[in-house]
Design an enzyme around this catalytic site. Sequence first.
Site, PDB file in Angstrom:
ATOM      1  N   LYS A  13       0.856  -1.195   0.000  1.00  0.00           N
ATOM      2  CA  LYS A  13       0.000   0.000   0.000  1.00  0.00           C
ATOM      3  C   LYS A  13       0.886   1.236   0.000  1.00  0.00           C
ATOM      4  CE  LYS A  13      -4.488   1.240   0.714  1.00  0.00           C
ATOM      5  NZ  LYS A  13      -5.643   0.680  -0.010  1.00  0.00           N
ATOM      6  N   THR A  60      -4.424  -4.841   1.528  1.00  0.00           N
ATOM      7  CA  THR A  60      -3.765  -3.543   1.663  1.00  0.00           C
ATOM      8  C   THR A  60      -4.545  -2.617   2.578  1.00  0.00           C
ATOM      9  OG1 THR A  60      -4.824  -2.612  -0.324  1.00  0.00           O
ATOM     10  CG2 THR A  60      -2.746  -3.799  -0.622  1.00  0.00           C
ATOM     11  N   ARG A 179      32.138  31.624 -11.362  1.00  0.00           N
ATOM     12  CA  ARG A 179      30.767  31.371 -11.767  1.00  0.00           C
ATOM     13  C   ARG A 179      29.917  31.134 -10.522  1.00  0.00           C
ATOM     14  NH1 ARG A 179      30.126  25.044 -13.773  1.00  0.00           N
ATOM     15  NH2 ARG A 179      31.023  24.089 -11.896  1.00  0.00           N
ATOM     16  N   GLN A 235      31.694  17.708  -9.209  1.00  0.00           N
ATOM     17  CA  GLN A 235      32.192  16.370  -8.866  1.00  0.00           C
ATOM     18  C   GLN A 235      33.079  16.409  -7.626  1.00  0.00           C
ATOM     19  OE1 GLN A 235      31.838  17.557 -11.914  1.00  0.00           O
ATOM     20  NE2 GLN A 235      31.302  15.935 -13.350  1.00  0.00           N
ATOM     21  N   HIS A 263      21.886  25.726 -13.681  1.00  0.00           N
ATOM     22  CA  HIS A 263      22.713  26.770 -14.296  1.00  0.00           C
ATOM     23  C   HIS A 263      22.137  28.173 -14.112  1.00  0.00           C
ATOM     24  CE1 HIS A 263      25.145  23.676 -16.136  1.00  0.00           C
ATOM     25  NE2 HIS A 263      24.075  23.139 -16.674  1.00  0.00           N
TER      26      HIS A 263
END
Length: 306
Positions: A13, A60, A179, A235, A263
């Site tokens: 469920k 259920t 950036r 990363q 971005h």
Amino acid sequence: MAEGFKIDQQHGKSRIRVARVWKNVDGSGDVIVEWNVAISLFSDCLPAYTSGDNSAIVATDSMKNTVYAKAKECTEVISMEGFAILLGRHFASFYPQVSAAVINIVEKPWERVDVDGRSHSHGFRLGSEKHTTEVKVEKYGTVSITSGIEGLALLKTTQSGFEGFVRDHFTLLPETRERMVATEVTASWRYSLTHISDIPAKQFCFTERYLGVKKVLVDTFFGPPVEGVYSPSVQNTLYLMAKDVLNRFPDITSVKLRMPNIHFLPVNLSSKDKPNLVKFADDVYMPIDEPHGTIEATLSRTMSRL
């Protein structure tokens, strides 16, 4: 096997929404949790599939009602993971035909409000990131516990760059040492607990561990409050975040992070009459979330299971 075929099956469920309030806890005010629960049972009910014999199926509806009954039984504040373990143990032990139960819960982030510098005794507002867990409990006590965070939005206006990547005839992206970097972190971590007996008699506070992991992730992403920390890539930042979690919490065996690179594109606008209508100077950006880069990795201790 079923009539010469291999069948893997489970049923359960989903989207069971339950809220639990504890009144005036330790004199500090009310506590509320709101959980979205999903249950999946692995059980010996093959005849239901092959011959329509439902005699071994746990309805259920019973699963749904069990969630509310068990919430009522929790007379003291319990963590989301603790509640998932409670449910898993019930289903795996109460029904002889059930070999394992998997419980997934997502917590809605109600946060206590402050009014005039004081915590409100019964007032809450909705936060952003969500606490998640997946607990699997097997018949004879084997357990796996994974917790996580969804929707942890983080942004730095500077101290990020991206250089030295592969360039070919399809590459248009310029290299930069300046950036903005933004992401929405999805994190999950697995605990070293492998059996019900490993869980301390005094309830292990998974909620405190969740808050601790979130703090480590956020602090590592941003760095010190004034100078920050330079990120040469998402990363590298992801790796440092996962490594710091494992170094800080020895009871966590692996950390999985997914960090889309959301971005903010520099805006330069020009025309024949106005060549410098908008000349970018690290100030005006166009935020976009599609398409976005997707960075994902799992960091595990040696010999640990993911």
